[in-house]
Design an enzyme around this catalytic site. Structure first.
Site, PDB file in Angstrom:
ATOM      1  N   LYS A   1      53.230 109.557  77.294  1.00 15.18           N
ATOM      2  CA  LYS A   1      52.350 108.520  77.841  1.00 15.18           C
ATOM      3  C   LYS A   1      52.112 108.843  79.308  1.00 15.18           C
ATOM      4  O   LYS A   1      53.008 109.352  79.997  1.00 15.18           O
ATOM      5  CB  LYS A   1      53.030 107.148  77.733  1.00 15.18           C
ATOM      6  CG  LYS A   1      52.082 105.984  77.868  1.00 15.18           C
ATOM      7  CD  LYS A   1      51.535 105.554  76.531  1.00 15.18           C
ATOM      8  CE  LYS A   1      50.570 104.394  76.667  1.00 15.18           C
ATOM      9  NZ  LYS A   1      50.070 103.921  75.389  1.00 15.18           N
TER      10      LYS A   1
ATOM     11  N   GLY B   1      45.104  86.309  71.821  1.00 11.87           N
ATOM     12  CA  GLY B   1      44.368  87.452  72.373  1.00 11.87           C
ATOM     13  C   GLY B   1      43.241  87.836  71.438  1.00 11.87           C
ATOM     14  O   GLY B   1      43.484  88.302  70.321  1.00 11.87           O
TER      15      GLY B   1
ATOM     16  N   GLY C   1      40.680  90.087  72.146  1.00 14.84           N
ATOM     17  CA  GLY C   1      39.980  91.235  72.726  1.00 14.84           C
ATOM     18  C   GLY C   1      39.595  92.238  71.649  1.00 14.84           C
ATOM     19  O   GLY C   1      39.272  91.858  70.511  1.00 14.84           O
TER      20      GLY C   1
ATOM     21  N   VAL D   1      41.253  94.327  69.784  1.00 18.16           N
ATOM     22  CA  VAL D   1      42.041  94.338  68.554  1.00 18.16           C
ATOM     23  C   VAL D   1      42.037  92.951  67.903  1.00 18.16           C
ATOM     24  O   VAL D   1      41.673  92.803  66.735  1.00 18.16           O
ATOM     25  CB  VAL D   1      43.489  94.806  68.838  1.00 18.16           C
ATOM     26  CG1 VAL D   1      44.365  94.645  67.610  1.00 18.16           C
ATOM     27  CG2 VAL D   1      43.495  96.256  69.310  1.00 18.16           C
TER      28      VAL D   1
HETATM   29  P1  NAD Z   1      41.964  93.882  75.250  1.00 18.85           P
HETATM   30  O1  NAD Z   1      42.130  93.941  76.714  1.00 18.85           O
HETATM   31  O2  NAD Z   1      40.653  94.257  74.642  1.00 18.85           O
HETATM   32  O3  NAD Z   1      42.290  92.391  74.731  1.00 18.85           O
HETATM   33  C1  NAD Z   1      43.384  91.664  75.167  1.00 18.85           C
HETATM   34  C2  NAD Z   1      42.971  90.189  75.170  1.00 18.85           C
HETATM   35  O4  NAD Z   1      44.118  89.401  75.427  1.00 18.85           O
HETATM   36  C3  NAD Z   1      41.940  89.851  76.232  1.00 18.85           C
HETATM   37  O5  NAD Z   1      40.888  89.111  75.656  1.00 18.85           O
HETATM   38  C4  NAD Z   1      42.740  89.005  77.243  1.00 18.85           C
HETATM   39  O6  NAD Z   1      41.950  88.044  77.906  1.00 18.85           O
HETATM   40  C5  NAD Z   1      43.761  88.368  76.347  1.00 18.85           C
HETATM   41  N1  NAD Z   1      44.971  87.888  77.020  1.00 18.85           N
HETATM   42  C6  NAD Z   1      45.637  88.422  78.066  1.00 18.85           C
HETATM   43  N2  NAD Z   1      46.715  87.678  78.368  1.00 18.85           N
HETATM   44  C7  NAD Z   1      46.747  86.662  77.483  1.00 18.85           C
HETATM   45  C8  NAD Z   1      47.608  85.558  77.264  1.00 18.85           C
HETATM   46  N3  NAD Z   1      48.677  85.351  78.041  1.00 18.85           N
HETATM   47  N4  NAD Z   1      47.329  84.710  76.266  1.00 18.85           N
HETATM   48  C9  NAD Z   1      46.257  84.885  75.472  1.00 18.85           C
HETATM   49  N5  NAD Z   1      45.396  85.910  75.629  1.00 18.85           N
HETATM   50  C10 NAD Z   1      45.633  86.781  76.616  1.00 18.85           C
HETATM   51  O7  NAD Z   1      43.151  94.753  74.634  1.00 18.85           O
HETATM   52  P2  NAD Z   1      43.276  95.333  73.161  1.00 18.85           P
HETATM   53  O8  NAD Z   1      42.813  96.742  73.142  1.00 18.85           O
HETATM   54  O9  NAD Z   1      42.714  94.352  72.200  1.00 18.85           O
HETATM   55  O10 NAD Z   1      44.863  95.393  72.999  1.00 18.85           O
HETATM   56  C11 NAD Z   1      45.616  94.214  72.725  1.00 18.85           C
HETATM   57  C12 NAD Z   1      47.088  94.575  72.586  1.00 18.85           C
HETATM   58  O11 NAD Z   1      47.243  95.522  71.522  1.00 18.85           O
HETATM   59  C13 NAD Z   1      47.722  95.234  73.805  1.00 18.85           C
HETATM   60  O12 NAD Z   1      49.080  94.846  73.876  1.00 18.85           O
HETATM   61  C14 NAD Z   1      47.651  96.716  73.486  1.00 18.85           C
HETATM   62  O13 NAD Z   1      48.648  97.449  74.175  1.00 18.85           O
HETATM   63  C15 NAD Z   1      47.909  96.682  72.002  1.00 18.85           C
HETATM   64  N6  NAD Z   1      47.400  97.857  71.271  1.00 18.85           N
HETATM   65  C16 NAD Z   1      46.083  98.146  71.321  1.00 18.85           C
HETATM   66  C17 NAD Z   1      45.612  99.253  70.617  1.00 18.85           C
HETATM   67  C18 NAD Z   1      44.140  99.601  70.604  1.00 18.85           C
HETATM   68  O14 NAD Z   1      43.737 100.429  69.773  1.00 18.85           O
HETATM   69  N7  NAD Z   1      43.317  99.000  71.448  1.00 18.85           N
HETATM   70  C19 NAD Z   1      46.505 100.055  69.883  1.00 18.85           C
HETATM   71  C20 NAD Z   1      47.855  99.699  69.846  1.00 18.85           C
HETATM   72  C21 NAD Z   1      48.294  98.600  70.549  1.00 18.85           C
END
Ligand code: NAD
Length: 354
Positions: free
Chosen positions: A80, A182, A184, A186
């Site tokens: 990473k 959340g 976003g 995912v």
């Molecule tokens: P993203 O930034 O697109 O979405 C995250 C969302 O969570 C945002 O809408 C944000 O406003 C919201 N958020 C932040 N803090 C919050 C809280 N306290 N309460 C409620 N909502 C909150 O990120 P993502 O790509 O959707 O990733 C989400 C999670 O999944 C992260 O932990 C990331 O590490 C993990 N993840 C993502 C992927 C991927 O392919 N994108 C792969 C593996 C793991």
């Protein structure tokens, strides 16, 4: 702090600190294990007030990638990178070029991709300086590649359905109440997949408008982010931050299952035990959310062979996630160990670190 004294140090094979004066790039690349193949894991672009915290994050996240890749049956190790952003989050093409050169200098021991704060376009810039980058734009309708989050959501959806079957004995998701923290990349995609199956959804996001808009589109309910963990439901799905399953977080839960994509959900290993004692079935995060790394890893491996990866191959591997989870739950039930402890032990055995 000396690297070896850092509590997150777990016999990491190599940690590289990069400081490029000309571009202003400050970065850490941590290689946890290359036992199964090149260390693969995204680059996080984040502001850390203290640089030691950036090193700790890189150590912790690269160990997580070793576990995730091993459990996804990928011929990849764990690595990473963290680019230390300034308070204004300045990201320049020169910094990305310097970062690409630093990745190339590792000669393929580390393969990078998107993580928080990094886009597909950033990967294209990095790719001008190294071949050891993936998550690049898709090259055709049936090819793999690009944004990993749809694949992450697909794996979570399949694993969540398996958890519902395992714990609730339900063959489908119609009427099953899923609370999503959340919405976003995912969480939003997961909500759409679940809505298609008739699941009842409650959504919460610190960006309240985002959750409300999605709720209106899907006929779901939106609640405030500070209430989301205490909504009574069948499945709580964390898709925002890590470390939310601490003493306080677990106390709030009114659910039978936790199944979400956020990385490092358990604040400490003992929280896996507390969940178990509270009668909650836990779905180990790095097993459930491997869809994205499966996509970018298959894309990378195919490109190294001069091929374009096929979407079908990626989907076929993601469809194995529920089987792996069933194996973990079954061993957990027969040994009395928690699902997270079983998954960690399986991962470490695969890494030759049993
Ligand atoms: P993203 O930034 O697109 O979405 C995250 C969302 O969570 C945002 O809408 C944000 O406003 C919201 N958020 C932040 N803090 C919050 C809280 N306290 N309460 C409620 N909502 C909150 O990120 P993502 O790509 O959707 O990733 C989400 C999670 O999944 C992260 O932990 C990331 O590490 C993990 N993840 C993502 C992927 C991927 O392919 N994108 C792969 C593996 C793991």
């Amino acid at each position: 702090m000396l690297m070896w004294n850092n509590p997150a140090f777990d016999d990491h094979e190599k940690v590289t600190l990069i400081h490029d004066v000309r571009s202003g790039l400050a970065a850490v690349i941590a290689l946890h294990s290359t036992h199964l193949g090149p260390g693969a894991g995204g680059t996080r672009f984040w502001h850390y007030p203290d640089r030691d915290d950036a090193v700790t994050d890189a150590l912790r996240l690269s160990q997580g990638m070793s576990y995730k890749n091993a459990m996804a049956d990928l011929p990849m190790g764990g690595g990473k990178a963290v680019i230390i952003a300034d308070a204004q989050a300045t990201k320049t093409p020169e910094m990305l070029a310097a970062f690409g050169k630093a990745v190339e200098a590792l000669g393929g021991q580390y393969v990078t991709a998107e993580d928080v704060g990094m886009s597909e376009q950033d990967m294209v810039r990095i790719a001008a300086h190294t071949t050891h980058v993936t998550g690049l734009p898709v090259q055709g309708e049936h090819s793999a590649g690009g944004d990993p989050s749809p694949f992450t959501a697909m794996g979570i959806y399949l694993g969540l359905a398996a958890a519902v079957q395992h714990r609730l004995g339900r063959e489908d998701l119609a009427g099953v109440h899923v609370v999503i923290q959340g919405t976003g990349s995912v969480g939003g995609r997961l909500a759409r997949l679940l809505a298609r199956d008739g699941a009842r959804l409650t959504l919460g996001d610190v960006d309240a408008k985002r959750a409300q808009a999605l709720a209106a589109e899907l006929g779901a309910e939106a609640v405030s982010a500070d209430r989301i963990m205490s909504v009574p439901c069948d499945v709580f799905s964390p898709n925002a931050l890590g470390a939310i399953l601490d003493d306080h977080g677990i106390e709030q839960l009114r659910t039978q299952i936790v199944a979400g994509g956020a990385n490092n959900q358990l604040a400490r290993p003992e929280h896996g035990r507390i969940l178990e004692e509270n009668g909650v079935l836990y779905t180990p995060d790095y097993v459930l959310n491997a869809g994205g790394i499966i996509s970018v890893a298959i894309e990378y491996l195919a490109r190294q062979d001069g091929r374009i990866a096929e979407r079908e191959e990626v989907v076929g591997r993601i469809e194995q996630i529920p089987n792996r989870l069933r194996e973990i739950w079954s061993e957990s039930e027969s040994t009395g160990r928690t699902p997270s402890a079983v998954a960690d032990a399986m991962a470490r055995a695969r890494l030759g670190r049993a």
